[in-house]
Design a protein around this motif. Structure first.
Motif, mmCIF file in Angstrom:
data_model
loop_
_atom_site.group_PDB
_atom_site.id
_atom_site.type_symbol
_atom_site.label_atom_id
_atom_site.label_comp_id
_atom_site.label_asym_id
_atom_site.label_seq_id
_atom_site.Cartn_x
_atom_site.Cartn_y
_atom_site.Cartn_z
ATOM 1 N N HIS A 60 0.844 -1.181 0.000
ATOM 2 C CA HIS A 60 0.000 0.000 0.000
ATOM 3 C C HIS A 60 0.888 1.242 0.000
ATOM 4 C CE1 HIS A 60 -3.538 -2.448 0.930
ATOM 5 N NE2 HIS A 60 -2.838 -3.025 1.885
ATOM 6 N N GLN A 61 0.331 2.372 -0.425
ATOM 7 C CA GLN A 61 0.996 3.664 -0.286
ATOM 8 C C GLN A 61 2.445 3.634 -0.805
ATOM 9 O OE1 GLN A 61 0.480 5.383 3.705
ATOM 10 N NE2 GLN A 61 -1.066 3.831 4.092
ATOM 11 N N ASN A 62 2.569 3.424 -2.096
ATOM 12 C CA ASN A 62 3.891 3.418 -2.725
ATOM 13 C C ASN A 62 4.792 2.307 -2.198
ATOM 14 O OD1 ASN A 62 5.804 4.428 -4.560
ATOM 15 N ND2 ASN A 62 6.745 5.746 -3.007
ATOM 16 N N GLY A 63 4.245 1.116 -2.064
ATOM 17 C CA GLY A 63 5.060 -0.043 -1.719
ATOM 18 C C GLY A 63 5.229 -0.321 -0.246
ATOM 19 N N LYS A 64 4.547 0.414 0.630
ATOM 20 C CA LYS A 64 4.670 0.150 2.067
ATOM 21 C C LYS A 64 3.878 -1.095 2.434
ATOM 22 C CE LYS A 64 5.219 5.029 3.280
ATOM 23 N NZ LYS A 64 4.696 6.156 4.098
ATOM 24 N N GLN A 65 4.374 -1.814 3.439
ATOM 25 C CA GLN A 65 3.686 -3.017 3.884
ATOM 26 C C GLN A 65 4.021 -3.285 5.341
ATOM 27 O OE1 GLN A 65 7.001 -6.289 2.366
ATOM 28 N NE2 GLN A 65 4.986 -6.283 1.456
ATOM 29 N N VAL A 66 3.334 -4.250 5.917
ATOM 30 C CA VAL A 66 3.590 -4.622 7.308
ATOM 31 C C VAL A 66 4.976 -5.236 7.423
ATOM 32 C CG1 VAL A 66 2.837 -6.072 9.232
ATOM 33 C CG2 VAL A 66 1.135 -4.991 7.748
ATOM 34 N N LEU A 67 5.717 -4.829 8.454
ATOM 35 C CA LEU A 67 7.023 -5.400 8.735
ATOM 36 C C LEU A 67 7.006 -6.051 10.118
ATOM 37 C CD1 LEU A 67 9.524 -2.614 7.555
ATOM 38 C CD2 LEU A 67 8.771 -4.641 6.303
ATOM 39 N N LYS A 68 7.673 -7.191 10.233
ATOM 40 C CA LYS A 68 7.805 -7.849 11.534
ATOM 41 C C LYS A 68 9.202 -7.604 12.070
ATOM 42 C CE LYS A 68 8.148 -12.395 11.929
ATOM 43 N NZ LYS A 68 7.758 -13.820 11.999
ATOM 44 N N ILE A 69 9.288 -7.158 13.299
ATOM 45 C CA ILE A 69 10.567 -6.883 13.950
ATOM 46 C C ILE A 69 10.711 -7.849 15.118
ATOM 47 C CG2 ILE A 69 11.974 -5.155 15.128
ATOM 48 C CD1 ILE A 69 10.361 -3.025 13.643
ATOM 49 N N LYS A 70 11.720 -8.704 15.042
ATOM 50 C CA LYS A 70 11.942 -9.698 16.089
ATOM 51 C C LYS A 70 13.220 -9.366 16.844
ATOM 52 C CE LYS A 70 12.217 -14.679 16.957
ATOM 53 N NZ LYS A 70 12.153 -16.028 16.348
ATOM 54 N N PHE A 71 13.075 -9.109 18.143
ATOM 55 C CA PHE A 71 14.222 -8.773 18.978
ATOM 56 C C PHE A 71 15.005 -10.032 19.331
ATOM 57 C CE2 PHE A 71 11.056 -5.439 19.963
ATOM 58 C CZ PHE A 71 11.781 -4.339 19.532
ATOM 59 N N ASP A 72 16.235 -9.824 19.793
ATOM 60 C CA ASP A 72 17.083 -10.984 20.085
ATOM 61 C C ASP A 72 16.595 -11.759 21.307
ATOM 62 O OD1 ASP A 72 17.745 -9.058 21.918
ATOM 63 O OD2 ASP A 72 19.902 -9.437 21.861
ATOM 64 N N ASN A 73 15.683 -11.196 22.105
ATOM 65 C CA ASN A 73 15.129 -11.959 23.236
ATOM 66 C C ASN A 73 13.846 -12.690 22.866
ATOM 67 O OD1 ASN A 73 13.251 -9.949 23.044
ATOM 68 N ND2 ASN A 73 13.446 -9.216 25.152
ATOM 69 N N GLY A 74 13.484 -12.652 21.556
ATOM 70 C CA GLY A 74 12.320 -13.390 21.074
ATOM 71 C C GLY A 74 11.056 -12.577 20.950
ATOM 72 N N THR A 75 11.010 -11.386 21.522
ATOM 73 C CA THR A 75 9.827 -10.539 21.419
ATOM 74 C C THR A 75 9.617 -10.082 19.975
ATOM 75 O OG1 THR A 75 10.147 -9.743 23.684
ATOM 76 C CG2 THR A 75 8.728 -8.419 22.250
ATOM 77 N N GLU A 76 8.362 -10.098 19.526
ATOM 78 C CA GLU A 76 8.043 -9.699 18.159
ATOM 79 C C GLU A 76 7.072 -8.519 18.161
ATOM 80 O OE1 GLU A 76 8.480 -14.025 15.876
ATOM 81 O OE2 GLU A 76 6.513 -13.079 16.111
ATOM 82 N N LEU A 77 7.323 -7.585 17.274
ATOM 83 C CA LEU A 77 6.429 -6.459 17.035
ATOM 84 C C LEU A 77 6.114 -6.384 15.550
ATOM 85 C CD1 LEU A 77 7.845 -3.457 19.130
ATOM 86 C CD2 LEU A 77 5.762 -4.775 19.588
ATOM 87 N N PHE A 78 4.940 -5.869 15.225
ATOM 88 C CA PHE A 78 4.592 -5.615 13.840
ATOM 89 C C PHE A 78 4.437 -4.112 13.644
ATOM 90 C CE2 PHE A 78 3.346 -10.012 14.296
ATOM 91 C CZ PHE A 78 3.727 -10.569 13.089
#
Length: 317
Positions: free
Chosen positions: A186-204
């Motif tokens: 969407h919006q010129n190629g933007k999309q959901v990204l997943k960020i995974k920290f080294d302690n295993g926690t994930e954010l979108f």
């Protein structure tokens, strides 16, 4: 600069990238643009909360550049693959490929032809629209990554409140892993990204507000208080142009009673979605988290219901 393949091809991506050698120099250019955008936005990076000096900064970007290169390479493949296949067949028809089998011919084309500077220059001269599409993709993705990292630094304290010490202990620039290509663009190629920290926690990270999700949860809670059921929500932060969401874990029901409660809760949610005219509720947007059904993408929360009296395009408008 070393070939970008050193940064991305040896870290075990599950998908196969075809004609990988062709993208090496494009990825080098992409990394240069990423650094340029990061520098413009004055992204410094952090190690346990301590700012990194500008001259030390690029050493901390290795993992970020790996993730960016993988993401960019597969998006470029969506643009270039058919043209590269056509070019390989053209070389074969001209008797310019070496090898007894198709795989040997493919490998020869990749290593001896597709990866050369002259091939890339000739291809983009012959297909200027392809060249423009590649250039736009490189710039838009590099700019988007810089935007995400800027928002992370701006939202760091609120993220700490949402997910505890994970956001403080793990800096996005140096220890986390960023992945994409599992949502629509969407919006010129933007999309959901997943960020995974080294302690295993994930954010979108989502390039949109999550006010829809907030309104939906309020309505669902209003219903559940009157039906005597309980519904579960997940933490997220919503801003006007972006949002951060915690990951919703898939879990199985362990008893038949849990399974019954799951379908009762799902029935209430489907009723609410039907009432609002919610669209895009395919299987990837409904997560079964034990006995709790969770809707994770409500971008199309409210829609105008179909009316048989509307028969023309003007009526619909």
């Amino acid at each position: 600069m070393k070939h970008s393949r050193v940064k991305w091809r040896k870290i075990g991506t599950e998908r196969e990238l075809f004609f990988a050698e062709f993208y090496d120099r494009i990825l080098e250019y992409g990394i240069a643009k990423l650094r340029e955008f990061l520098d413009k936005k004055r992204i410094k990076g952090y190690i346990q909360g301590n700012p990194i000096m500008p001259y030390e900064r690029f050493a901390m970007y290795d993992l970020l550049e790996q993730d960016f290169s993988i993401h960019l390479a597969f998006q470029l493949q969506n643009i270039c693959l058919r043209t590269l296949i056509s070019e390989m067949h053209s070389y074969k028809q001209k008797g310019l490929l070496s090898g007894r089998y198709k795989k040997e011919e493919y490998n020869y084309f990749c290593r001896q032809i597709a990866g050369s500077v002259s091939f890339g220059e000739s291809l983009f001269t012959h297909f200027p629209i392809l060249c423009r599409c590649v250039e736009e993709k490189v710039r838009s993705l590099a700019s988007y990554y810089a935007e995400v990292l800027t928002h992370f630094e701006e939202d760091r304290e609120k993220l700490k409140e949402m997910c505890g010490e994970a956001a403080e202990q793990c800096g996005v620039l140096n220890k986390s892993k960023i992945t994409g290509d599992f949502s629509d663009l969407h919006q010129n190629g933007k999309q959901v990204l997943k960020i995974k920290f080294d302690n295993g926690t994930e954010l979108f990270y989502k390039p949109r507000s999550m006010e829809n999700e907030k309104s939906y949860q309020e309505l669902l809670d209003w219903i559940s208080r009157r039906t005597g059921t309980t519904q579960r929500s997940y933490p997220f932060l919503s801003f006007p142009d972006h949002s951060w969401s915690s990951a919703v874990e898939y879990k199985s029901c362990k008893t038949e009673e849990q399974l019954k409660r799951y379908y009762i809760r799902l029935g209430e949610q489907l009723f609410l979605a039907y009432l609002l005219g919610t669209k895009d509720l395919h299987y990837e947007n409904i997560v079964a988290s034990g006995e709790y059904p969770m809707l994770i993408d409500l971008e199309n929360l409210v829609n105008i219901q179909h009316n048989r009296k509307r028969t023309t395009a003007n009526d619909e408008v």
